[in-house]
Enzyme design. Structure first.
Site, short mmCIF file in Angstrom:
data_model
loop_
_atom_site.label_atom_id
_atom_site.label_comp_id
_atom_site.label_asym_id
_atom_site.label_seq_id
_atom_site.Cartn_x
_atom_site.Cartn_y
_atom_site.Cartn_z
N HIS A 53 0.81 -1.21 0.00
CA HIS A 53 0.00 0.00 0.00
C HIS A 53 0.85 1.26 0.00
O HIS A 53 1.90 1.32 0.63
CB HIS A 53 -0.93 0.00 1.22
CG HIS A 53 -1.98 -1.06 1.16
ND1 HIS A 53 -3.08 -0.95 0.36
CD2 HIS A 53 -2.06 -2.26 1.79
CE1 HIS A 53 -3.83 -2.04 0.50
NE2 HIS A 53 -3.22 -2.86 1.36
N CYS A 104 -0.79 -26.78 -16.75
CA CYS A 104 -1.44 -25.48 -16.90
C CYS A 104 -0.45 -24.35 -16.61
O CYS A 104 -0.36 -23.39 -17.36
CB CYS A 104 -2.64 -25.35 -15.98
SG CYS A 104 -3.87 -26.64 -16.14
#
Lengths: 121, 425, 493
Positions: free
Chosen positions: C51, C415
């Site tokens: 942040h 994947c």
């Protein structure tokens, strides 16, 4: 005195519901259904049998288990005995598809066959 | 190990579709056919589908999955198909260049004249994502459990609840029971069975395994390992009916909620995917939108019978062989154009010998050194002169154009290479 | 009794960063965690955002640590070799009524010392994020916001600590302190007692219980707040930005964010739960986060989800100590007078991840103030080299890797293209990955569309082989979470 029994046919993927009219074990009529369906219904009524596919232990193979199957449909009521016997069977790699793993299992005249080749690891 | 870097047909995946394609490709004129398989053996998912019911169409016999696969494997080996096992294709270009890697095969970089995609399908996991609750051990797709139980020799649990009445789920219910485990029940969110009736009869009914239609799993309970699942009945719009919840103690939940074509590789090659099938758009030769890239089997759409997968593979293999033959024929007709004396480069680099049957071929070149006097611009097949043109000078800054006339057709057919030169007259 | 200078209780981001920064000094350090891996609590399940610091109330410890911590992440990620991308973040106002809040946040950010913030117009926001809600009225742009791999930041800090001499003991659960009078001189655990001169409470969700054992702040209570998230299939939708809604009473709200794995992520909601282990996902929670996400990007639907998870935040009730600031959920970072030998850290919820390195430095300051000499080790090495991620390497690098070690040529997770080489490297790393989830969190294996259904048997096999145990002993996340129960044929009727 004729009775009617409904049997789900498993001979092919279609899965027809066969309506079997019979007197005891004598079949009067099966509908709808094909030849194989009729034969199945007759057996299912008197002596239900199934193809059984399972595995047995294999030593020295690419995998620890060898897939096997019954050479002919096996009495349905004795499948639990069959799995008991096969649980303890062990074969040695290499093995070829179709090799007889157990002959005349449980005196049924049915052989247990290898489903595939299994090379040595 | 591959020894070549160029193949007629390369097939991705050695399941039933890929094997049938490989055999058909060899039978239809493809010389070098390579199958790349990510598993350490051939046969694909059939090797774990040990149950009977395969091959009624193809062989008029009721075979277990591995037997069905074995027949194709044997044929493929007899036909001289090459294989790369334990090798994963990382990508395929639209020009059919293939990169693959394997622990033993190392780095594989090769080009195919045609490609057959036959990667098959994988199990849907959407339902798994949506089930609320914890994420403990003991939640597996039916196929993963099948792999463990039938091939690797381990049981992933002892008391099972199976979500989904697809064929793999029902077949696993029987397998687990045959191996001494207890299957509490099979749940199906739809109001009807989604797998085949015969599997319901011989996998569930025969073993007294309850099937509950219009039911689903509301919640998975357990921190480390599954301890129970909470089931709930649903209405016709799949909304849970409050009050119908039931907690079923179990240590394992299997999901069998359908299959979906696996096309991550196809997309990389630029193959367009039909959102409805989840597989490539294909034409009647099983060619995708990319020329020379074919697709067959469950990678195109999920089949219900393996026999149709093999048939699709066979047709795609034939198409791929034909395409490769055309490309190869074209490659064989190409004759290199080499820069000889005082020529820096020639464009094009190669020409199709057959073009001269219809039109002249225009060549353009630049010289290395200036010649300020009359020159010959020549094309030779070794020492035989094929075409010649006069120029008053030759300068590196100016492109020189020369045509090979159609009359040179016969001579060019004999040539292995053509050499251009610019020499003083 | 084995004795250490410092015992850090809890191997989350705060504990691991503290251990790492303390490893610079001549101290004998032990870090313990009750789980089978480090970083399994809040550090593994959060929004993965570093942040900027405009959100905490000015004057709070949260505000101070946030801004100080934020400034450390570039150097930290460089030294510790984890992924971090300071790509900035947006607070997006939808509709004219939310515009005012942007100015308030901008002002708050300035007071907190957040550099470079400004408000951008709606059209600019639309061009930067084409999928944004067309009703966007403006956005606050904070260029110092960033995204990271919070779990790998934790692992990297711990590995660097280990490289510099710190001992890490897993499956080691704090039970009580050992006292000499009021002074803490050791720690009791399920595996025995350890002596220490300093004990650092970095127990996250359990920080209240740990400090109460030391007789500190009996009124302090952690109320676990569960946040649920959905991860999106990156083949279906890409989001390149970090988008917050305007904050409400209940916190920063449900955001839509890019992640370093390439998958967008939405969440979290905020549910008060009793059990600090209750990371269950709920239907209601999912409905809530999708609704929140759709406020920012209306085209988001649950159909795009490839995974869902929940994390728990250690929401505390410590009042801010700055006069004139009324905030009742501030961080605690202190050396309480009543329990000499305790470094007490508590209530570390968001922005705890961002603050963690600053908290570590704060701990060092407090130790120095308490009279620790803290001599620097001349051979302290701040560098922890990253391990390669096959999927993210250019083709030539992949080739080099395979040539050097053929195990990198064997793809285990189809994947996410995770190779055997990467898995084995994690199993034998300084903080060994000894179970499936530990490998999954480090390599991202099993997070793709098949959810591990192909890789699971292979990973179990590799773990068994590398750890020299039976496949039946391999776990998903520590003892009690075994994958397999027995061999197929090993049963009696």
């Amino acid at each position: 005195m004729s009775e009617k029994t409904k049997i789900l046919c498993i001979t092919c993927p279609k899965g027809c519901t066969l309506e079997v009219s019979h007197e005891g074990q004598t079949i009067l009529e099966v509908k709808p259904g094909c030849k194989r369906g009729h034969a199945y219904a007759a057996n299912e009524l008197v002596n239900p049998r199934r193809m059984v596919a399972t595995t047995v232990n294999i030593r020295g193979g690419l995998h620890p288990l060898l897939p096997v199957y019954t050479s002919a449909p096996f009495p349905k009521g004795r499948i639990h005995e069959l799995r008991e016997v096969l649980r303890k069977v062990e074969v040695q790699a290499p093995i070829r598809m179709g090799a007889v793993v157990v002959e005349d299992i449980l005196g049924t005249g049915v052989n247990i066959l290898a489903s595939r080749d299994m090379a040595q690891a | 190990m591959t020894t070549k870097d160029r193949y007629d047909v390369v097939i991705i995946g050695a399941g039933p579709g890929g094997l049938a394609a490989a055999i058909a490709a060899r039978q239809n004129g493809a010389e070098d056919v390579l199958v790349i398989e990510r598993d350490k053996e051939l046969g694909g998912i059939l090797q774990q589908c040990i149950h009977n019911g395969f091959g009624l169409e193809t062989f008029q016999q009721d075979l277990p999955g591995p037997s069905y696969a074995q027949r194709f494997i044997d044929q493929a080996l007899d036909h001289g198909v090459e294989f790369l096992l334990d090798t994963m294709v990382l990508d395929i270009s639209s020009q059919r260049r293939i990169f693959a890697t394997g622990k033993h095969s190392g780095i594989v970089d090769l080009t195919a004249r045609s490609v057959v995609l036959s990667m098959g399908c994988r199990e849907r996991t959407r339902a798994q994502i949506r089930i609320p609750g914890m994420r403990p051990a003991g939640v597996y797709t039916a196929g993963t459990a099948q792999r463990w139980v039938n091939v690797e020799g381990f049981m992933p649990g002892s008391r099972y609840v199976i979500l989904g009445s697809g064929d793999i789920g029902m077949i696993m219910a029987r397998r687990l029971t045959l191996e001494g485990a207890h299957v509490e029940r099979v749940l199906e969110v739809m109001p009807y069975l989604t797998g085949l009736t015969r599997n319901y009869v011989q996998c569930l009914m025969d073993f007294d395994i309850p099937l509950q239609l219009s039911h689903t799993v509301k919640r998975i309970i357990g921190h480390k390992r599954v301890e129970a699942v909470e089931t709930v009945r649903v209405d016709e719009r799949w909304n849970p009916i409050p009050g119908s919840e039931e907690i079923i103690p179990c240590d394992t939940m299997l999901l069998s909620v359908g299959l979906i074509p696996e096309n991550e590789l196809s997309r990389q090659a630029g193959v367009l995917i039909d959102p409805l099938t989840g597989g490539p758009f294909v034409d009647d030769s099983f060619q995708t939108n990319i020329p020379g890239i074919f697709a067959a089997g469950n990678v195109v759409h999920v089949y219900d019978l393996v026999d149709w997968v093999s048939e699709a593979g066979r047709l795609a293999g034939i198409s791929a062989a034909r395409f490769a033959a055309q490309v190869r024929r074209k490659e064989n007709r190409l004759v290199p154009l080499l820069a000889g004396e005082n020529v820096r480069y020639v464009v094009p680099h190669r020409m199709d010998r057959e073009t001269l049957a219809e039109t002249p071929v225009r060549l353009q070149l630049r010289v290395r050194q200036p010649i300020e006097s009359p020159v010959w611009v020549e094309v030779r097949n070794r020492t035989n002169l094929i075409a010649r043109k006069g120029e008053l000078y030759a300068r590196p800054g100016e492109i020189i154009t020369l045509e090979i006339p159609t009359t040179a057709y016969d001579e060019v057919q004999k040539a292995d290479e053509l050499t251009l030169a610019v020499v003083k007259r | 009794m084995k004795a250490y200078d410092v015992i850090v209780i809890g191997g989350g981001i705060v504990g691991c960063m503290t251990a790492r920064f303390l490893s610079r000094y001549r101290l004998n350090i032990l870090l313990i965690d009750k789980a089978a891996d480090i970083g399994t609590g809040a550090s593994a399940a959060n929004s993965a955002i570093v942040h900027a610091g405009y959100d905490p109330e000015p004057g709070t410890l949260k505000a101070k640590m946030n801004v100080l911590g934020n400034a450390m992440w570039d150097t930290l990620s460089g030294e510790l070799g984890f992924e971090y991308d300071r790509r900035g973040d947006y607070v997006v106002a939808i509709g004219p009524e939310e515009l005012d809040t942007l100015d308030k946040l901008l002002e708050q950010g300035r007071r907190n010392g957040v550099p470079g913030m400004h408000v951008i117009l709606a059209d600019e926001m639309r061009s930067r994020e084409p999928n944004i809600n067309p009703l966007v009225s403006g956005a606050l742009w904070a260029p110092t916001g960033g995204i990271c791999d919070p779990f790998m930041a934790t692992v990297a800090a711990a590995e660097n600590a280990v490289a510099n001499g710190v001992t890490v003991l897993l499956e080691t659960e704090f039970q009580d302190f050992i006292f000499d009078g009021a002074r803490i001189v050791g720690v009791r655990t399920n595996v025995g007692d350890f002596g220490c001169r300093w004990a650092v409470n970095a127990a996250g969700l359990y920080a209240d219980q740990v400090m109460h054992k030391a007789g500190v702040r009996p009124e302090f209570k952690i109320t676990p707040r569960r946040g649920e998230y959905a991860v999106l299939d990156r083949a279906e939708l890409e989001v390149n930005n970090v988008l917050f809604p305007v904050p409400s009473e209940r916190g920063k709200g449900i955001l839509v964010t890019a992640t370093l794995h390439g998958n967008a992520m939405v969440g979290p909601n905020s549910q008060i739960v009793d059990d600090a282990e209750d990371s269950a996902v709920t239907n209601d929670g999912m409905a809530e986060i999708w609704e929140g996400a759709q406020k920012l990007i209306p085209s988001l639907t649950p159909r795009l989800a490839i995974a869902v998870f929940a994390g728990l935040r250690a929401h505390g009730n410590a009042p801010c100590l700055t006069p004139g600031v009324s905030h009742n959920h501030d961080f605690i970072i202190e050396t309480p007078r009543e329990a000499p030998g305790l470094v007490n850290i508590g209530g570390i919820e968001s922005p705890g991840l961002t603050s963690a390195p600053a908290i570590a430095l704060h701990v060092i300051e407090m130790l120095r103030e308490a009279g620790e000499k803290l001599e620097e080790k001349p051979d302290w090495n701040p560098i922890r080299p990253p391990r390669p991620h096959f999927r993210k390497l250019p083709r030539e690098e992949q080739m080099k890797l395979i040539k050097a070690d053929p195990r990198f040529g064997r793809v285990i997770c189809r994947c996410e293209m995770v190779t055997e080489g990467e898995i084995i490297a994690e199993i034998h790393a300084p903080i060994p990955a000894r179970n499936y989830d530990a490998i999954k969190r480090r390599t991202w294996l099993g997070t793709g569309r098949c959810l591990g259904s192909f890789d699971m048997p292979r990973v179990v096999e590799i773990l068994a082989e590398e750890l020299g145990i039976a496949p039946e002993e391999v776990t998903k996340k520590g003892p009690g979470s075994e994958f397999l129960t027995r061999k197929t044929k090993a049963w009696e009727a």
